[in-house]
Design a protein around this motif. Sequence first.
Motif, mmCIF file in Angstrom:
data_model
loop_
_atom_site.group_PDB
_atom_site.id
_atom_site.type_symbol
_atom_site.label_atom_id
_atom_site.label_comp_id
_atom_site.label_asym_id
_atom_site.label_seq_id
_atom_site.Cartn_x
_atom_site.Cartn_y
_atom_site.Cartn_z
ATOM 1 N N ASP A 175 30.208 24.839 -11.275
ATOM 2 C CA ASP A 175 28.807 25.125 -10.970
ATOM 3 C C ASP A 175 28.623 26.643 -10.995
ATOM 4 O OD1 ASP A 175 26.178 25.087 -10.155
ATOM 5 O OD2 ASP A 175 26.660 24.817 -8.034
ATOM 6 N N LYS A 204 22.450 25.764 -13.217
ATOM 7 C CA LYS A 204 21.134 25.129 -13.109
ATOM 8 C C LYS A 204 20.018 26.125 -13.378
ATOM 9 C CE LYS A 204 23.003 22.203 -9.399
ATOM 10 N NZ LYS A 204 24.192 23.015 -9.073
ATOM 11 N N ILE A 306 19.816 22.563 -18.463
ATOM 12 C CA ILE A 306 20.892 23.291 -17.806
ATOM 13 C C ILE A 306 21.413 24.326 -18.805
ATOM 14 C CG2 ILE A 306 21.559 21.458 -16.221
ATOM 15 C CD1 ILE A 306 23.796 20.707 -18.174
ATOM 16 N N ARG A 330 21.051 14.757 -15.311
ATOM 17 C CA ARG A 330 20.845 16.134 -15.746
ATOM 18 C C ARG A 330 22.108 16.982 -15.589
ATOM 19 N NH1 ARG A 330 18.457 21.000 -12.394
ATOM 20 N NH2 ARG A 330 18.384 22.590 -14.034
ATOM 21 N N ILE A 331 22.808 16.850 -14.451
ATOM 22 C CA ILE A 331 24.003 17.639 -14.184
ATOM 23 C C ILE A 331 25.231 16.850 -14.609
ATOM 24 C CG2 ILE A 331 25.314 18.887 -12.430
ATOM 25 C CD1 ILE A 331 22.461 19.936 -12.937
#
Length: 354
Positions: A175, A204, A306, A330-331
């Motif tokens: 991340d 993000k 992203i 999405r992630i």
Amino acid sequence: MDTESTRTEWIRQQNELRARRIANDQLDFSVNITPRHIDSAAVDSSSSAPPVDMLDPLVRDFVSSRGDTASFDSSFEGLRYVGGVDIGFDHEEDQRGVRGPREAIAGATAVAVLVVLELPTLKVVYKDMEEGRLTLPYIPTFLAFRELPLLLRLFARLRSHPTWAHVFPQVVLVDGNGILHPRMMGLAAHLGIVADVPTIGVAKNFLHMNAEHLTVDGVKAGMKALHEASTGAMLPADGSGQALRSMLAPQVQEVDSSSDVTGALSGLSAIAPSGTSHTDFMPLIGSSGQLYGVTLLPTPSTTNPIFVSPGHRVSARTTLFLAKKLSLFRIPEPVRQADKIGRLRLSQLAKSAG
């Protein structure tokens, strides 16, 4: 803390690490990514541009795909264990009693999470957490110096674990940014080099780089143009993009350069191939010609992109297709699962403190 001298030292360390970064695939599994269809008409033989074979293969692959990962077949044979890393923070005050954005507070309690997912099920087979107070404040572009100590403990613990060392991840999604960073040394790149593990950055939010004319407004406008026009690539507006434009002719039509959209692209111009029905990524190429990563819509239902970039020992092309393959939402799933586990732990800590 002498902020100026500290930044100078950190920049020196980042530059040293950057020299050690490996940009190509050094993996213990095989990667096979092949175009489904190659349109020879896309190459303008009368152009004075360099031959296709002379172009950077990474850029060539991105351009050839027209911004659609579905135009490629991809497989990763031998890949079984994928890691995910995330760090979350509580809402505590810092040592001076000052409140602020939780990621910016020095002294906030952090929970670092490492998960390992097994392919092809994407089931979590290992998870570990490391809690601690971060003594440094959040300083943009120096995230790794604040968060790395917690993360390195997690990797060291798994490497030496008597029962679970065999699931040590073959690649780790982090991340944070990889080389999508002013000095090409975001958290994922920094972690990969220090921990000696292949890494991919998954952010993000976009970290703008004015020196490379990569800005939030420009990227948003570019994605809007790509989505609406089903465009397939982002090319530098300066001379370095001419060869790629010629390579795509006559299959492309340029977005109106007088429009507000292209005016907001800050040094990038969008090109749109005819006959394409879907676009799920946009290469992020700086005004220098450097490919930093991609803006990605991982699933057909994703509308908020992203920002994916190589970290260490993973090529840009493999970065794109792995992030896509590992996304159910999405992630990408390794990061999403690490985030879920960290949020749950932070919630438990908050309840016990209250």
